[in-house]
Design a protein around this motif. Structure first.
Motif, mmCIF file in Angstrom:
data_model
loop_
_atom_site.group_PDB
_atom_site.id
_atom_site.type_symbol
_atom_site.label_atom_id
_atom_site.label_comp_id
_atom_site.label_asym_id
_atom_site.label_seq_id
_atom_site.Cartn_x
_atom_site.Cartn_y
_atom_site.Cartn_z
ATOM 1 N N LYS A 164 1.037 4.039 -3.003
ATOM 2 C CA LYS A 164 0.901 5.425 -2.997
ATOM 3 C C LYS A 164 2.128 6.120 -3.240
ATOM 4 O O LYS A 164 1.901 7.507 -3.554
ATOM 5 N N THR A 165 3.243 5.644 -2.766
ATOM 6 C CA THR A 165 4.634 6.533 -3.285
ATOM 7 C C THR A 165 4.660 6.569 -4.889
ATOM 8 O O THR A 165 4.935 7.566 -5.510
ATOM 9 N N TRP A 198 -0.608 5.710 7.983
ATOM 10 C CA TRP A 198 -1.856 4.805 7.954
ATOM 11 C C TRP A 198 -1.660 3.510 8.145
ATOM 12 O O TRP A 198 -2.405 2.819 8.897
ATOM 13 N N GLU A 199 -0.416 2.774 7.621
ATOM 14 C CA GLU A 199 -0.384 1.408 7.806
ATOM 15 C C GLU A 199 0.321 1.127 9.234
ATOM 16 O O GLU A 199 0.100 0.236 9.677
ATOM 17 N N ASN A 201 0.744 -1.297 0.119
ATOM 18 C CA ASN A 201 0.005 0.098 0.045
ATOM 19 C C ASN A 201 0.765 1.266 -0.041
ATOM 20 O O ASN A 201 0.539 2.187 -0.788
ATOM 21 N N ILE A 202 2.057 1.422 0.913
ATOM 22 C CA ILE A 202 2.822 2.491 1.034
ATOM 23 C C ILE A 202 3.711 2.529 -0.311
ATOM 24 O O ILE A 202 3.755 3.729 -0.760
ATOM 25 N N LYS A 246 3.282 12.760 1.118
ATOM 26 C CA LYS A 246 2.383 11.700 0.768
ATOM 27 C C LYS A 246 2.717 10.189 1.486
ATOM 28 O O LYS A 246 1.897 9.250 1.971
ATOM 29 N N GLU A 276 -10.280 5.256 4.572
ATOM 30 C CA GLU A 276 -8.893 6.247 4.313
ATOM 31 C C GLU A 276 -9.278 7.300 3.389
ATOM 32 O O GLU A 276 -10.124 7.371 2.471
ATOM 33 N N ASP A 331 2.391 10.398 5.191
ATOM 34 C CA ASP A 331 0.861 9.915 5.564
ATOM 35 C C ASP A 331 0.578 8.586 5.302
ATOM 36 O O ASP A 331 -0.048 7.893 6.018
ATOM 37 N N ALA A 332 1.089 8.011 4.296
ATOM 38 C CA ALA A 332 0.965 6.618 3.860
ATOM 39 C C ALA A 332 1.185 5.529 4.997
ATOM 40 O O ALA A 332 0.644 4.465 5.489
ATOM 41 N N TYR A 333 2.605 5.668 5.517
ATOM 42 C CA TYR A 333 2.980 5.124 6.492
ATOM 43 C C TYR A 333 2.467 5.344 7.705
ATOM 44 O O TYR A 333 2.406 4.268 8.505
#
Length: 660
Positions: free
Chosen positions: A273-274, A640-641, A269-270, A633, A660, A636-638
């Motif tokens: 998004k990256t 979240w996970e 997921n990260i 971003k 999310e 933010d993704a990290y």
């Protein structure tokens, strides 16, 4: 007398050497043919399959004399197929092609008579006569049923279970995962396969370690780095052969052993998004002005996110990427190669074949102002100034003979009286030149560059990160090139504020993590563990410290305080974090002018660092506006996970019913 000698010699052969000669004869009459093992899976951190193999059925033909009989051609002085053998081979190829057309998947590429003849290799150009020929892979169910039912009509035909490599259709970290290609295509450029070929030549070589020419092997990324673990151990057939080296029958069968599975640290997921963040930012730069102009030449971008406490790399992006499944076909088509030849390798570790900006800039660019935290550390540790010393920043610094050369601060800013921490925060070029570059040169003269280099290497710049990824580039201390800088003094001046010295995005991420760890350089981990086919742990990878730089704690306080640049993309970021923007100027022979590359490094949170991030956008302009939004971003993704504070925000959202 002669008769007696012959009798004695015959007796010796019969009774003294008979057993060994019989064994030797047996060896000559039996050949070993490897059977490829099922290649292991490469997983993402949470168990998603990034690379995996599916079981397919392939049709093989064992050549017999009726198809390979030869006669001496006196005119050409070489053996040629007899007319009868050629007619039978043509008939066999035509019949197989017709049956394939009748029973194969209509959507699949059809195999012609000429294709079958090429696969039969009747002239032994690719294989010895006893080696079974693979005519077609991935048979349809109808093809399998037909050929199994009519097997007696095709002497030497067999259906063999094999494995076909696949890659995740979401194209997740494709350059990091790598790809496979046939073993026969690795004769140059791969030290691991050179060693394997040498081992295969040994008379006592383990048959399980013998590779098939068409066996799929790792060619880059994790596929290559963990080739031996992923491959497993081949099985083999022992085939008796006749004096012409043609197969008679299978004497022995040893089944293959499936390869180990590799669990990468990449979080799917990260990572996605990256990749999307980099792609979106490049597109944004084409139509939105940065420092008064758009940047249509920003065509590529690179990002690495590495955990500060473990070294685990949770994201490693090289954009644009591509679908690695193109490597798994029978051939890589010229039109497909043309699409990927500039970006199929991993730009976060190598500048080669990993993307080019509009001005042909590679992924490895100058550090820009991201070097300034280290510049100040060097100055403090060398006693060039104190933590509280004040410098009068006039917006410009002079150097060289009679101070004829000069460098200004970005946009001509004048900061007046500043201390080291503010010099980092305001990104003062003048401070770095006068207080670090000039003073270090005056202290060491001809040895100054060596002193500078030694510091950079301790932070992972100019040396391998030890990630183990293939083709990793060590970076370039290009300020030592006279055509770049002219003198050692000028070289050190430009290096002090980041306009010389090229390093990879992974090196930048490791450097950032070393700052966060206050001098402890840790190895980037791409794999957390290896398991066998039954899921049992074979090996795990833990945090590994490569070296430790000892500095006064007060110096680290200055760096943490100074990494505080204003970055709009993080205006509403809920964590206090350390960061440094960078804009490196690079000469473009195409534009006949300097162009700016965007660079950004950061770690968060500031006091209890969890994640270090490095982003590079060649031709992107100021790092604060081109690279920093991508980093936001990623954080933010990290969060979240995993949670930058240790609490995954997705778990909080799930308990409250939010998405999310």
């Amino acid at each position: 007398m002669i008769f007696c000698i012959i009798i004695i010699r015959l007796a010796s052969l019969q009774f003294a050497e008979g057993a060994s000669l019989a064994d030797e004869e047996t060896k000559r009459d039996v050949k070993t043919v490897p059977l490829a093992a099922a290649r292991g899976v490469i997983y993402a951190a949470n168990g998603e399959k990034l690379a995996y193999s599916s079981s397919v059925q392939s049709l093989y033909m064992m050549l017999t004399k009726e198809y390979t009989a030869k006669v001496k051609d006196k005119e050409q002085n070489k053996d040629m197929l007899t007319d009868e053998a050629r007619q039978k081979s043509d008939a066999l190829a035509a019949r197989l092609a017709a049956e394939f057309a009748k029973y194969s998947d209509p959507a699949a590429k059809q195999l012609s008579k000429e294709g079958v003849l090429d696969a039969l290799d009747l002239e032994f150009k690719r294989n010895q006569g006893y080696v079974p020929r693979r005519i077609k892979a991935d048979l349809s169910q109808k093809e399998i049923a037909y050929f199994m039912e009519h097997k007696d009509e095709y002497p030497g035909l067999s259906i063999v279970e094999e494995n076909l490599r696949h890659y995740n259709n979401d194209t997740i970290a494709v350059q990091t995962v790598g790809y496979v290609k046939p073993f026969k295509s690795t004769e140059t450029g791969y030290s691991i396969y050179t060693n394997i070929r040498n081992a295969m030549k040994q008379s006592d070589a383990d048959p399980g370690l013998v590779y098939k020419p068409d066996e799929s092997v790792g060619a880059d990324g994790l596929e290559l780095q963990y080739q031996r673990e992923l491959r497993g151990k081949n099985g083999y057939q022992e085939i008796s052969v006749d004096p012409q080296n043609m197969a008679k029958k299978v004497e022995k069968l040893v089944p293959p052993v499936k390869g180990y599975n590799i669990w990468s640290t990449i979080n799917k997921n990260i990572q996605l998004k990256t990749e999307q963040a980099v792609t979106d930012q490049i597109k944004w730069l084409h139509s939105n002005a940065v420092q008064g102009k758009t940047h249509p030449d920003a065509q590529t971008g690179y990002a690495v996110a590495m955990e500060v406490d473990t070294g685990n790399v949770v994201a490693m992006a090289n954009m644009p990427d591509y679908d690695t499944n193109i490597w798994t076909g029978e051939k890589l088509l010229p039109e497909d190669w043309e699409k990927i030849e500039t970006n199929y390798q991993n730009g976060t570790v190598t500048p080669k074949s990993s993307g080019r900006s509009g001005n042909d800039f590679e992924s490895v660019v100058f550090l820009g102002s991201t070097i300034k935290p280290l510049s100040v550390l060097i100055g403090l540790n060398e006693g060039l100034f104190s933590t509280t010393e004040t410098y009068n920043d006039k917006g410009i610094a002079y150097f060289g003979k009679d101070d004829k050369s000069s460098v200004r601060n970005s946009s001509g800013h004048v900061y007046n009286n500043i201390r080291p921490a503010k010099a980092i925060e305001f990104s003062s070029n003048a401070f770095m030149i006068d207080m670090v570059g000039e003073r270090l040169y005056n202290k060491y003269k001809g040895e100054a560059l060596n002193v500078w280099d030694s510091y950079l290497k301790q932070f992972g710049l100019g040396v391998s990160t030890e990630s183990g990824l293939p083709k990793e580039y060590p970076g370039e201390f290009n300020y030592r090139r006279e055509d770049y800088t002219g003198t050692d003094q000028a070289a050190l001046v430009y290096a002090s504020f980041g306009q010389q010295g090229k390093f990879t995005p992974l090196q930048l991420a490791q450097y950032t993590a070393t700052l966060a760890n206050e001098g402890e350089r840790i190895k980037p981990q791409l794999v957390s563990r290896i398991t066998d086919a039954d899921g049992k742990l074979v090996k795990s990878f833990e945090r590994e410290v490569l070296n430790k730089v000892e500095f006064d704690p007060a110096y680290w306080s200055v760096i943490k305080q100074g990494m505080n640049s204003k970055v709009e993309a993080f205006d509403d970021f809920p964590y206090d974090f350390a960061r440094k923007t960078g804009t490196s100027e690079q000469w473009s022979s195409k534009a006949r002018a300097n162009r700016d590359n965007g660079v950004f490094i950061a770690y968060a949170p500031r006091d209890k660092p969890k994640l270090a991030v490095a982003v590079v956008i060649p031709d992107g302009g100021f790092g604060s506006q081109s690279a920093a939004p991508v980093a936001r971003k990623i954080f933010d993704a990290y969060d979240w996970e995993y949670g930058l504070d240790g609490i995954p925000k997705k778990s909080l959202a799930a308990s409250s019913g939010e998405t999310e």
